[in-house]
Write a protein that holds these residues in place. Structure first.
Motif, PDB file in Angstrom:
ATOM      1  N   TRP A 262       4.805  -4.111  -1.894  1.00 41.81           N
ATOM      2  CA  TRP A 262       3.785  -4.194  -2.947  1.00 41.81           C
ATOM      3  C   TRP A 262       2.779  -5.304  -2.681  1.00 41.81           C
ATOM      4  O   TRP A 262       2.291  -5.961  -3.594  1.00 41.81           O
ATOM      5  N   ASP A 263       2.480  -5.519  -1.410  1.00 40.15           N
ATOM      6  CA  ASP A 263       1.364  -6.382  -1.033  1.00 40.15           C
ATOM      7  C   ASP A 263       0.072  -5.759  -1.580  1.00 40.15           C
ATOM      8  O   ASP A 263      -0.012  -4.529  -1.711  1.00 40.15           O
ATOM      9  N   PRO A 264      -0.942  -6.569  -1.951  1.00 43.72           N
ATOM     10  CA  PRO A 264      -2.170  -5.984  -2.528  1.00 43.72           C
ATOM     11  C   PRO A 264      -2.777  -4.865  -1.689  1.00 43.72           C
ATOM     12  O   PRO A 264      -3.202  -3.836  -2.225  1.00 43.72           O
ATOM     13  N   THR A 267      -0.551  -1.828  -2.019  1.00 41.33           N
ATOM     14  CA  THR A 267      -0.649  -1.245  -3.358  1.00 41.33           C
ATOM     15  C   THR A 267      -1.916  -0.420  -3.507  1.00 41.33           C
ATOM     16  O   THR A 267      -1.889   0.712  -4.012  1.00 41.33           O
ATOM     17  N   TRP A 268      -3.051  -0.964  -3.056  1.00 39.90           N
ATOM     18  CA  TRP A 268      -4.311  -0.243  -3.210  1.00 39.90           C
ATOM     19  C   TRP A 268      -4.399   0.937  -2.256  1.00 39.90           C
ATOM     20  O   TRP A 268      -5.039   1.953  -2.576  1.00 39.90           O
ATOM     21  N   ALA A 269      -3.749   0.846  -1.109  1.00 44.48           N
ATOM     22  CA  ALA A 269      -3.679   2.017  -0.230  1.00 44.48           C
ATOM     23  C   ALA A 269      -2.904   3.137  -0.914  1.00 44.48           C
ATOM     24  O   ALA A 269      -3.282   4.322  -0.833  1.00 44.48           O
ATOM     25  N   ASN A 307      -9.988  -1.665  -1.947  1.00 41.44           N
ATOM     26  CA  ASN A 307      -9.031  -2.089  -0.928  1.00 41.44           C
ATOM     27  C   ASN A 307      -9.728  -2.779   0.236  1.00 41.44           C
ATOM     28  O   ASN A 307      -9.206  -3.716   0.832  1.00 41.44           O
ATOM     29  N   LEU A 308     -10.942  -2.322   0.540  1.00 41.56           N
ATOM     30  CA  LEU A 308     -11.665  -2.863   1.673  1.00 41.56           C
ATOM     31  C   LEU A 308     -12.264  -4.230   1.376  1.00 41.56           C
ATOM     32  O   LEU A 308     -12.189  -5.148   2.197  1.00 41.56           O
ATOM     33  N   PHE A 309     -12.869  -4.368   0.192  1.00 41.03           N
ATOM     34  CA  PHE A 309     -13.566  -5.606  -0.138  1.00 41.03           C
ATOM     35  C   PHE A 309     -12.859  -6.421  -1.220  1.00 41.03           C
ATOM     36  O   PHE A 309     -12.602  -7.607  -1.046  1.00 41.03           O
ATOM     37  N   ASN A 312      -9.617  -8.355  -0.352  1.00 38.74           N
ATOM     38  CA  ASN A 312      -9.808  -9.490   0.556  1.00 38.74           C
ATOM     39  C   ASN A 312     -10.507 -10.669  -0.110  1.00 38.74           C
ATOM     40  O   ASN A 312     -10.293 -11.814   0.266  1.00 38.74           O
ATOM     41  N   PHE A 313     -11.349 -10.384  -1.111  1.00 39.69           N
ATOM     42  CA  PHE A 313     -12.080 -11.462  -1.768  1.00 39.69           C
ATOM     43  C   PHE A 313     -11.318 -12.064  -2.946  1.00 39.69           C
ATOM     44  O   PHE A 313     -11.462 -13.249  -3.240  1.00 39.69           O
ATOM     45  N   PHE A 314     -10.508 -11.265  -3.612  1.00 39.77           N
ATOM     46  CA  PHE A 314      -9.910 -11.723  -4.870  1.00 39.77           C
ATOM     47  C   PHE A 314      -8.395 -11.892  -4.820  1.00 39.77           C
ATOM     48  O   PHE A 314      -7.814 -12.428  -5.751  1.00 39.77           O
ATOM     49  N   PHE A 315      -7.750 -11.431  -3.769  1.00 40.13           N
ATOM     50  CA  PHE A 315      -6.298 -11.524  -3.692  1.00 40.13           C
ATOM     51  C   PHE A 315      -5.892 -12.112  -2.343  1.00 40.13           C
ATOM     52  O   PHE A 315      -6.666 -12.102  -1.384  1.00 40.13           O
ATOM     53  N   THR A 316      -4.685 -12.611  -2.276  1.00 38.83           N
ATOM     54  CA  THR A 316      -4.106 -13.058  -1.012  1.00 38.83           C
ATOM     55  C   THR A 316      -2.778 -12.344  -0.828  1.00 38.83           C
ATOM     56  O   THR A 316      -2.080 -12.021  -1.778  1.00 38.83           O
ATOM     57  N   GLY A 317      -2.475 -12.084   0.424  1.00 36.07           N
ATOM     58  CA  GLY A 317      -1.236 -11.379   0.719  1.00 36.07           C
ATOM     59  C   GLY A 317      -0.948 -11.431   2.193  1.00 36.07           C
ATOM     60  O   GLY A 317      -1.577 -12.178   2.959  1.00 36.07           O
ATOM     61  N   LEU A 318      -0.024 -10.607   2.626  1.00 36.77           N
ATOM     62  CA  LEU A 318       0.374 -10.598   4.027  1.00 36.77           C
ATOM     63  C   LEU A 318      -0.730 -10.077   4.942  1.00 36.77           C
ATOM     64  O   LEU A 318      -0.674 -10.288   6.140  1.00 36.77           O
ATOM     65  N   HIS A 319      -1.683  -9.371   4.384  1.00 34.16           N
ATOM     66  CA  HIS A 319      -2.803  -8.853   5.190  1.00 34.16           C
ATOM     67  C   HIS A 319      -3.992  -9.813   5.231  1.00 34.16           C
ATOM     68  O   HIS A 319      -5.034  -9.480   5.788  1.00 34.16           O
TER      69      HIS A 319
END
Length: 324
Positions: A262-264, A267-269, A307-309, A312-319
């Protein structure tokens, strides 16, 4: 090579921009007006009965041939110029992707800038294939080139990073398998949203709506053809996207010891997958209106953008190592 790639991106943006302007000219002039060309009237004089005082027949109806207004010819020329400029822009775009990869000595997908650069090229290349197969859809190029200009300009202004080596976590053969299929399917989804939005506008026009943006749609292809193209593109991209998600889970199992966490990004994928599956199901259900199903496809692309933008701008995760 890195500097050359940057210059080619700039030239590609400018070329797409000029192509978009040419498509706009095609829209402005492409009203297919007809101009009547009056022929001189002729009187048919009868031989009168008994000589004098002969009757005169009614004048014959003048022949009124029609010819296209010259603006229509200029619109066709503008559309052809726009199409060839799009080909040139795609060639410059491809050069930018290739030279970026040569400079990095790896596949050019190591960060968000490179990812967007490649996804947009896939969308442009797929559009050229569609245009080659169905030239009657050329006016959709106005919207496609607009998307190209906006996304590439955003990538240049907000996402650009210098060429750097690939992060250790990405140094795996799954990098090519997973990321390439995500890029390819995302590029087709990017193209798919263009006829989807055009269909919604054209269908509204055909139903009698005359407010903006429906007035723009009166020069678009018929709604039925746009809807079929939307379905074809999404039906083609969805299995590839499904494989990409599965490949990502396998890679996550090998890299992080679990297939799903359930990494961001994950999840969005998954959200995107559910929405696109919902679109295809709705499209196959006779009781669901085509316009409703198409709106689901548009929402699906919004989740891809998130998921693309957004992630990456608002969340942090393993990606997050992919950088912005």
């Amino acid at each position: 090579m890195s500097a050359l790639s940057d210059q080619l991106v700039t030239f590609a943006i400018l070329t797409y921009l000029v192509a978009m302007i040419s498509h706009a000219v095609e829209f402005a002039l492409g009203n297919a007006r007809k101009v009547a060309v009056a022929a001189p009237a002729r009187e048919l004089v009868g031989a009168g009965v008994g000589g004098a005082g002969g009757s005169v027949d009614e004048p014959a109806t003048p022949s009124v041939p029609e010819r296209p207004d010259r603006s229509t010819g200029r619109a066709v020329l503008a559309g052809r110029i726009a199409a060839w400029l799009t080909v040139l822009g795609a060639a410059l775009h491809l050069g930018a992707v290739v030279t970026r990869g040569i400079a990095a000595e790896r596949m050019p997908w190591g960060n968000m800038y490179e990812f967007v650069l490649t996804v947009t090229w896939i969308g442009a290349a797929a559009w050229l294939v569609v245009l080659w197969k169905q030239p009657s859809l050329r006016r959709l190029g106005l919207f496609l080139t607009l998307v190209m200009v906006l996304l590439l300009a955003f990538a240049e202004l907000k996402l650009y990073v210098q060429v750097v080596p690939l992060m250790p976590a990405l140094q795996s053969y799954w990098f090519i398998i997973h990321v390439s299929t995500i890029i390819f399917s995302s590029g087709i989804f990017l193209l798919g949203v263009v006829p989807a939005a055009a269909y919604l506008m054209r269908a509204g026009w055909e139903q009698g709506r005359r407010s903006f943006p429906y007035t723009l749609a009166r020069r678009l292809p018929a709604a039925a053809g746009l809807e079929r193209l939307t379905f074809t593109l999404h039906a083609f991209a969805f299995p590839i996207f499904t494989f990409a998600v599965i490949a990502g889970a396998i890679w996550a199992e090998a890299a992080w010891g679990r297939a799903w966490g359930w990494d961001p990004k994950e999840t969005w994928a998954f959200i995107s997958w559910v929405v696109y599956a919902g679109y295809l199901h709705a499209r196959a259900t006779p009781s669901v209106k085509r316009s409703v199903a198409t709106w689901i496809a548009v929402v699906g692309f919004l989740t891809v953008l998130m998921n693309l933008f957004g992630v990456n701008f608002f969340f942090t995760g393993l990606h997050s190592y992919a950088g912005v």
